[in-house]
Scaffold this active site. Structure first.
Site, PDB file in Angstrom:
ATOM      1  N   SER A  35      29.985  53.927  43.737  1.00  0.00           N
ATOM      2  CA  SER A  35      29.770  55.276  43.170  1.00  0.00           C
ATOM      3  C   SER A  35      28.774  55.208  42.021  1.00  0.00           C
ATOM      4  CB  SER A  35      31.097  55.904  42.729  1.00  0.00           C
ATOM      5  OG  SER A  35      31.841  55.056  41.897  1.00  0.00           O
TER       6      SER A  35
ATOM      7  N   SER B 290      28.006  46.047  43.381  1.00  0.00           N
ATOM      8  CA  SER B 290      28.495  45.255  44.504  1.00  0.00           C
ATOM      9  C   SER B 290      28.744  43.830  44.020  1.00  0.00           C
ATOM     10  CB  SER B 290      27.463  45.263  45.633  1.00  0.00           C
ATOM     11  OG  SER B 290      27.877  44.442  46.702  1.00  0.00           O
ATOM     12  N   GLY B 291      29.902  43.282  44.337  1.00  0.00           N
ATOM     13  CA  GLY B 291      30.227  41.934  43.899  1.00  0.00           C
ATOM     14  C   GLY B 291      30.851  41.859  42.525  1.00  0.00           C
TER      15      GLY B 291
ATOM     16  N   GLY C 126      33.852  42.798  41.712  1.00  0.00           N
ATOM     17  CA  GLY C 126      35.279  42.490  41.805  1.00  0.00           C
ATOM     18  C   GLY C 126      36.157  43.722  41.879  1.00  0.00           C
TER      19      GLY C 126
END
Length: 636
Positions: free
Chosen positions: A542, A470-471, A473
Site C-alpha cells: 500500500s 517488499s521484503g 517482513g
C-alpha cells in the site's frame, strides 16, 4: 461654488451608476501560443479608453480611485505590459480584465495558450457567455485550437467568435480566411454544442476589424469585433430556469430571526412562493427576502440574499433551496465528464473531495468509460486520466447531494475535485445524469449489528494495516500476531497482498492505477470484516498515503491502526527472498515499489517497527501489547 473634489465625486458616482445600468458580457480569449491574445486584449482596452476620453476627462484627476490611467494610454506600452505579465508567470492563473463602452460593460478572462495551462483556460471559460477563439492566419487550426474549442463546447458556451488574426501577415487574403472558416465550422459541427459562430478577419496589431473596419479588407462586410461584442444577444436563461439557491450559511443573529443566505444561481423567488429544501425534501413558504438595503419583492438569478421561511425546518450549509414544483434531483452516483487538471494522474478508486456549489462530499471515481481525443473526438480506452485529458467517468459520493444536469444548469451541475492531502484542485467536471442504480440500491437494515457480533467474541473489531516495502517482513510479523491472538482465543482474519491477488484481485496488474484499485477493494473487504467483529490483519505494501487514508475513513473511530514495518530499501533489497528486487533492477518487473515506483512513508503510524533492531517475534509482542492498551483484547 462647488468644490472640485465634490465635482469629481459626483462624476464618479454618475459613472458607476451608468455602469450598473449596462448589460454585462463575460467572455474568454483562447487559442494557441503566440496567436495574439495579449495584443487583442490590449487593443480592446486601449480603444475603449479612447472612445470615452471625453466622458472620462473629469475623472482623470482621480485616476487612482477609478483604477484608470490619467494620461492617454500608449498602445505599444499596454501590449508590452501584458506580454511582460506572461513572461513573469502572472497569468498562470486566470487574469480577469474589465472594460466598458457606451453600450455594454465587459469582463474578459485572459488565459495562457500553452497546453500545460489548459486548466486555467477551462477555469476562465466556466463562467463565460462567449468565447473568442483566436487563430493565427499563417498556421490555421492547431491542436490547442481544437482542445479549447472542445472545452468551450462542453462547458456550455454557445457563442463563439472565430477571430482569424494576423491577416496583415498573409496579405489580407480573403481565400486564407475563407479556408480557415470552412475548416473550423466543419470541426465545430462534429463537436456539437456551439450554436453560433461569427468569423471575423482581424489584425490586432494594426487594429483592422477590431474596433473599426480596415481598408485593407474591404471584402469583409460583417461587424467588427467590438461591434459584435456590444450587440451579441447572449441568451440570459438563468432567470427563466427553475429557482435554485445553494445555502452558504445559516444567519441567526438572535432568537427572533433565522435566515438562509446564498447566491441565487437561477430563477426568481418571491414572498409567498413555495419551496423545497434538498436533500431533506422538507417544504415551506418564503416569508421575507432580506438584503442589507432592505427587503425585496423578488430575488432573481445573480443576487445574494437571505431568505426567511414560514416554517422552522432544518437547513444547513450545502442544502439547496428549490422551487417546490420543479426541484433538483438528488443522488449519490453520476455519469460525468471530467477534465483532469493535475500533474499526477487521476487514479480510479482513489478518494477525492468533490465540491458542487456550497456542498462538499467525499467522492470516488471509477475507471474511465473512455477518454476523448480532442483532435479526432474518438473515444479511447483508458485506465486513468493524465494532465489536460478529458474522460467520461462514473462518480460515487458518500451522501446524497442535490444537482441538475450540467446542460440544464451550469451552476448546479458543475463541480471541482480536490486532492485530500494537498488540498489542491485536481479536476473539474460536469454531471450528465444520475445512475439508475443510485436510486434503486438501498442499505438493508440488519437485526444483528456489528456491536453485537463483536460483543459475543469478547473483543473490539479493529484493522491493523501493515505497510512497508517488499521484503520488509510485513507478512511474517502479521502471521505471528495472528497465531498469538488465536492462541488467546481471539477471532481474527488475515488479508495478505499475495494471497488476495490469487483471487479477489487476480485481474489487477501493478500499474499505479491498478495498485489504487487493489487497495480500494481490500479496504472494502476489511470493513466487512470489522462489521463481523473481527480483528483484521491487512498486509499490503500500500505505497500511497491517499489509499491508506481512504481505508482509514471507511472504518469507525479508533478501528484502524497503521503498523509501519520500517525497513530501509537497501536492507529489504539484501533480503530479496522472492528475487523481486533483482528482477526489477534488471528491468524484468516494471512499477516496482522502491525502484521505479514510489513508496510514501506513513506520517502518523500508530506503531512503527524498525526491523533492523527488532525481531519478528519481538515486533508481534509489541503489537499485541498495543492491542491490550487499546482495549481490543483483554490483558492476560
Amino acid at each position: 461654488m462647488a468644490h472640485k473634489s465634490d465635482l469629481i465625486a459626483s462624476d464618479i458616482e454618475a459613472y458607476l451608476k451608468s455602469q450598473e445600468e449596462k448589460s454585462l458580457l463575460r467572455f474568454i480569449t483562447c487559442g494557441s501560443v503566440d496567436d495574439g491574445k495579449s495584443t487583442l486584449i490590449g487593443r480592446l482596452l486601449y480603444e475603449s479608453k479612447l472612445i470615452f476620453e471625453d466622458q472620462l476627462s473629469a475623472l482623470e484627476a482621480d485616476s487612482k480611485k477609478m483604477g484608470t490611467q490619467g494620461d492617454r494610454i500608449d498602445f505599444a506600452l499596454l501590449v508590452d505590459g501584458l506580454a511582460s505579465e506572461r513572461e513573469q508567470g502572472i497569468t498562470i492563473d486566470v487574469a480577469y480584465r474589465f472594460f466598458s463602452t457606451e453600450k455594454r460593460k465587459f469582463i474578459v478572462a485572459d488565459t495562457p495558450g500553452h497546453e500545460q495551462y489548459t486548466r486555467n483556460m477551462a477555469t476562465g471559460a466556466s463562467t463565460a457567455d462567449l468565447a473568442i477563439i483566436l487563430i493565427d492566419a499563417r498556421k490555421g487550426i492547431l491542436t490547442q485550437t481544437r482542445r479549447h474549442s472542445f472545452i468551450v463546447s462542453r462547458l456550455g458556451i454557445e457563442n463563439v467568435v472565430l477571430a482569424v488574426n494576423k491577416m496583415d501577415l498573409v496579405g489580407y487574403s480573403q481565400q486564407v480566411f475563407s479556408d480557415i472558416e470552412i475548416a473550423y465550422r466543419a470541426f465545430a459541427r462534429e463537436l456539437g454544442g456551439i450554436e453560433h459562430i461569427t468569423a471575423i478577419p482581424i489584425s490586432a496589431l494594426e487594429g483592422d476589424n477590431v474596433v473599426e473596419h480596415g481598408e485593407a479588407m474591404g471584402w469583409y462586410t460583417g461587424p467588427t469585433l467590438l461591434e459584435h461584442l456590444e450587440t451579441v444577444g447572449v441568451r440570459d436563461a438563468a432567470q427563466s430556469k427553475p429557482f435554485r439557491m445553494p445555502v452558504q450559511w445559516v444567519n441567526r443573529p438572535n432568537l427572533d430571526f433565522r435566515g438562509f443566505s446564498g447566491f441565487v444561481t437561477s430563477g426568481v423567488i418571491r414572498p409567498g412562493d413555495r419551496i423545497k429544501v434538498l436533500p431533506s425534501a422538507k417544504e415551506s413558504t418564503i416569508k421575507r427576502i432580506v438584503t442589507m438595503d432592505g427587503d425585496l419583492d423578488e430575488a432573481v438569478a445573480g443576487q445574494s440574499v437571505t431568505l426567511t421561511l414560514e416554517d422552522e425546518i432544518d437547513i444547513s450549509r450545502g442544502d439547496m433551496i428549490c422551487a417546490a414544483g420543479d426541484p433538483t434531483e438528488v443522488a449519490t452516483q453520476f455519469e460525468t465528464t471530467i477534465l483532469w487538471m493535475a500533474d499526477e494522474p487521476m487514479f480510479p478508486g482513489r478518494p477525492y473531495i468533490l465540491k458542487i456549489g456550497t456542498t462538499t462530499v467525499n467522492a470516488t471515481i471509477t475507471r474511465p468509460k473512455y477518454r476523448i481525443d480532442v483532435n479526432t473526438l474518438a473515444h479511447e480506452a483508458a485506465h486513468e486520466l493524465d494532465l489536460n485529458e478529458v474522460g467520461v467517468c462514473n462518480i460515487s459520493v458518500d451522501r446524497a447531494i442535490p444537482f441538475d444536469a450540467y446542460n440544464d444548469n451550469r451552476d448546479t451541475g458543475g463541480f471541482i475535485l480536490i486532492d485530500k492531502i494537498t488540498n489542491s484542485t485536481v479536476g473539474m467536471g460536469m454531471i450528465h445524469f444520475a445512475l439508475r442504480r443510485s436510486s434503486n440500491v438501498h442499505w438493508q437494515a440488519l437485526d444483528v449489528d456489528r456491536t453485537t457480533r463483536a460483543a459475543i467474541k469478547g473483543q473490539k473489531p479493529i484493522v491493523l494495516w501493515f505497510t512497508g516495502l517488499s521484503g520488509s517482513g510485513k507478512s511474517t510479523i502479521a502471521n505471528i500476531v495472528d497465531r498469538k491472538l488465536i492462541a488467546r482465543g481471539a477471532h481474527t482474519t488475515i488479508l495478505d497482498g499475495d494471497n488476495v491477488r490469487h483471487g479477489l484481485n487476480k485481474d489487477l496488474g501493478f500499474t499505479d492505477a491498478d495498485r489504487v484499485e487493489n487497495i480500494r477493494r481490500v479496504a472494502e473487504v476489511a470493513k466487512l470484516m470489522t462489521d463481523a467483529g473481527l480483528i483484521t490483519l491487512v498486509s499490503f505494501i500500500s505505497p500511497f498515503r491517499a489509499e491508506r487514508r481512504m481505508a482509514r475513513e471507511l472504518m469507525g473511530e479508533n478501528e484502524f491502526k497503521v503498523v509501519h514495518v520500517d525497513t530501509p530499501l537497501e536492507v529489504a533489497e539484501q533480503r530479496d527472498v522472492k528475487g523481486l528486487y533483482k528482477k526489477a533492477r534488471d528491468g524484468k518487473i516494471k512499477n516496482f515499489t522502491g525502484i521505479d515506483s514510489p513508496y510514501e512513508r506513513p506520517e502518523n503510524a500508530a506503531i512503527t517497527i524498525d526491523t533492523t533492531k527488532t525481531s519478528p517475534e519481538e515486533a508481534a509482542d509489541v503489537i499485541i501489547s498495543h492491542l491490550e492498551d487499546w482495549g481490543v483484547i483483554a490483558r492476560e
